[in-house]
Write an enzyme that holds these catalytic residues in place. Structure first.
Site, PDB file in Angstrom:
ATOM      1  N   ASN A  90     -40.603  65.062  38.880  1.00 29.03           N
ATOM      2  CA  ASN A  90     -41.219  65.845  37.806  1.00 29.03           C
ATOM      3  C   ASN A  90     -42.183  66.912  38.320  1.00 29.03           C
ATOM      4  OD1 ASN A  90     -42.652  66.232  35.011  1.00 29.03           O
ATOM      5  ND2 ASN A  90     -44.234  65.491  36.406  1.00 29.03           N
ATOM      6  N   TYR A 155     -39.806  80.557  39.627  1.00 32.19           N
ATOM      7  CA  TYR A 155     -39.760  79.396  38.717  1.00 32.19           C
ATOM      8  C   TYR A 155     -38.372  79.226  38.078  1.00 32.19           C
ATOM      9  CZ  TYR A 155     -40.936  76.011  35.133  1.00 32.19           C
ATOM     10  OH  TYR A 155     -40.940  74.884  34.334  1.00 32.19           O
ATOM     11  N   LYS A 159     -35.397  76.320  38.819  1.00 29.75           N
ATOM     12  CA  LYS A 159     -34.853  75.439  37.780  1.00 29.75           C
ATOM     13  C   LYS A 159     -33.324  75.558  37.673  1.00 29.75           C
ATOM     14  CE  LYS A 159     -38.755  73.517  36.790  1.00 29.75           C
ATOM     15  NZ  LYS A 159     -39.006  72.122  37.157  1.00 29.75           N
TER      16      LYS A 159
HETATM   17  P1  NAD Z   1     -48.599  70.296  34.751  1.00 27.23           P
HETATM   18  O1  NAD Z   1     -49.097  71.495  35.444  1.00 27.23           O
HETATM   19  O2  NAD Z   1     -49.368  69.712  33.627  1.00 27.23           O
HETATM   20  O3  NAD Z   1     -48.299  69.122  35.798  1.00 27.23           O
HETATM   21  C1  NAD Z   1     -47.641  69.381  37.004  1.00 27.23           C
HETATM   22  C2  NAD Z   1     -47.614  68.143  37.846  1.00 27.23           C
HETATM   23  O4  NAD Z   1     -47.070  68.505  39.118  1.00 27.23           O
HETATM   24  C3  NAD Z   1     -48.998  67.581  38.083  1.00 27.23           C
HETATM   25  O5  NAD Z   1     -48.982  66.170  37.925  1.00 27.23           O
HETATM   26  C4  NAD Z   1     -49.314  67.940  39.529  1.00 27.23           C
HETATM   27  O6  NAD Z   1     -50.033  66.928  40.217  1.00 27.23           O
HETATM   28  C5  NAD Z   1     -47.920  68.057  40.135  1.00 27.23           C
HETATM   29  N1  NAD Z   1     -48.000  68.987  41.258  1.00 27.23           N
HETATM   30  C6  NAD Z   1     -48.332  70.294  41.204  1.00 27.23           C
HETATM   31  N2  NAD Z   1     -48.402  70.776  42.452  1.00 27.23           N
HETATM   32  C7  NAD Z   1     -48.101  69.757  43.285  1.00 27.23           C
HETATM   33  C8  NAD Z   1     -48.053  69.625  44.678  1.00 27.23           C
HETATM   34  N3  NAD Z   1     -48.315  70.641  45.490  1.00 27.23           N
HETATM   35  N4  NAD Z   1     -47.714  68.410  45.207  1.00 27.23           N
HETATM   36  C9  NAD Z   1     -47.473  67.364  44.396  1.00 27.23           C
HETATM   37  N5  NAD Z   1     -47.535  67.426  43.067  1.00 27.23           N
HETATM   38  C10 NAD Z   1     -47.852  68.607  42.528  1.00 27.23           C
HETATM   39  O7  NAD Z   1     -47.129  70.694  34.299  1.00 27.23           O
HETATM   40  P2  NAD Z   1     -46.092  70.063  33.267  1.00 27.23           P
HETATM   41  O8  NAD Z   1     -45.930  71.058  32.199  1.00 27.23           O
HETATM   42  O9  NAD Z   1     -46.407  68.662  32.944  1.00 27.23           O
HETATM   43  O10 NAD Z   1     -44.763  70.131  34.169  1.00 27.23           O
HETATM   44  C11 NAD Z   1     -44.074  69.003  34.658  1.00 27.23           C
HETATM   45  C12 NAD Z   1     -42.643  69.410  34.938  1.00 27.23           C
HETATM   46  O11 NAD Z   1     -42.032  69.841  33.725  1.00 27.23           O
HETATM   47  C13 NAD Z   1     -42.521  70.579  35.915  1.00 27.23           C
HETATM   48  O12 NAD Z   1     -41.415  70.348  36.768  1.00 27.23           O
HETATM   49  C14 NAD Z   1     -42.242  71.756  35.013  1.00 27.23           C
HETATM   50  O13 NAD Z   1     -41.548  72.761  35.666  1.00 27.23           O
HETATM   51  C15 NAD Z   1     -41.416  71.107  33.922  1.00 27.23           C
HETATM   52  N6  NAD Z   1     -41.360  71.847  32.665  1.00 27.23           N
HETATM   53  C16 NAD Z   1     -42.492  72.052  31.915  1.00 27.23           C
HETATM   54  C17 NAD Z   1     -42.386  72.759  30.723  1.00 27.23           C
HETATM   55  C18 NAD Z   1     -43.567  73.012  29.840  1.00 27.23           C
HETATM   56  O14 NAD Z   1     -43.414  73.748  28.863  1.00 27.23           O
HETATM   57  N7  NAD Z   1     -44.726  72.457  30.112  1.00 27.23           N
HETATM   58  C19 NAD Z   1     -41.137  73.251  30.294  1.00 27.23           C
HETATM   59  C20 NAD Z   1     -40.022  73.015  31.095  1.00 27.23           C
HETATM   60  C21 NAD Z   1     -40.140  72.312  32.265  1.00 27.23           C
END
Ligand code: NAD
Length: 225
Positions: A90, A155, A159
């Protein structure tokens, strides 16, 4: 639903990952969450223990861009529990910079976490899963893997790669009873989306038929399913 399962969830300290950790714990799994630093891991663990002191949860912060570092963390988990049933890839980072301003370092950083991080964690668990007769690898894609995105080139590119990795690995590992799937969230209310400019969020809302941004729990439920 997940009683007796051992799950590793990367990026489990906040947002979608944190909600997924919580959902898996509620469903009876033992969870090891990975975060980007020891302090963010401790903070997340403290919040979870406050929620329910009985949760079987621990955390680590390996460097996801290094197979050696991730393998050492996974080896420790295997040594402790004797199996790994589920990996949720994730962890993810994004940037919405214009291509004209995009820097090489930023491209490498985003590809390093979003793409290589999924490779290292998957690679580190597959032999253990195979040995135990199977397992599940879940990857985090995005709606931008379908539509593309008019900014922040690394990004959406990462994906699209998540989808290719998922479909290919599913084909390769199915015979070993390792299922590989991806969830492609839409716009979800997390720090990642809070960091977007307000007009971008306003525009995104107009594209969502039910007229609301998703919550991390919506995606946690998908992962649990
Ligand atoms: P967020 O920024 O709240 O959390 C990101 C997580 O990734 C955190 O727990 C952080 O510790 C971890 N992370 C970041 N950099 C890191 C590193 N260098 N090493 C290890 N861990 C690291 O983001 P989110 O929105 O919860 O995103 C989680 C996933 O969902 C991601 O892969 C993101 O691309 C995907 N996503 C999010 C959305 C959205 O709208 N929020 C939409 C589509 C996909």
């Amino acid at each position: 639903m997940l009683e007796g399962k051992i799950a590793v969830i990367t990026g489990g300290t906040r947002g979608i990952g944190f909600a997924t950790v919580k959902k898996f714990l509620k469903e009876g799994a033992t969870v090891v969450l990975f975060g980007s630093s020891d302090s963010s891991v401790s903070k997340a663990l403290a919040k979870l223990k406050e929620d329910n002191p009985k949760y079987e949860v621990s955390g680590m912060s390996p460097d996801l861009t290094s197979l050696k570092s991730v393998q050492s963390a996974i080896d420790q988990i295997y040594k402790k529990y004797g199996k790994i049933d589920i990996l949720v890839n994730n962890a993810g980072v994004s940037s919405s910079k214009s291509f004209y301003d995009y820097e090489e370092d930023e491209f490498d950083k985003i590809m390093g976490i979003n793409l290589k991080g999924m490779f290292t964690a998957s690679k580190a668990v597959v032999n253990y899963m195979k040995e135990n007769g199977g397992g599940v690898i879940l990857n985090t894609s995005s709606m931008v893997s379908i539509y593309g995105q008019a900014a922040g080139i690394a990004y959406p590119t990462s994906k699209f790669a998540v989808n290719g990795f998922t479909k290919s690995l599913a084909r390769e590992l199915g015979k070993d009873h390792i299922r590989v799937n991806a969830v492609a969230p839409g716009v979800i209310h997390t720090d990642m989306v809070d960091a977007l400019p307000e007009d971008v969020v306003k525009y995104l809302l107009t594209t969502i038929p039910i007229g609301r941004i998703g919550e991390p729990e919506d995606i946690a439920n998908m992962f649990a399913f």
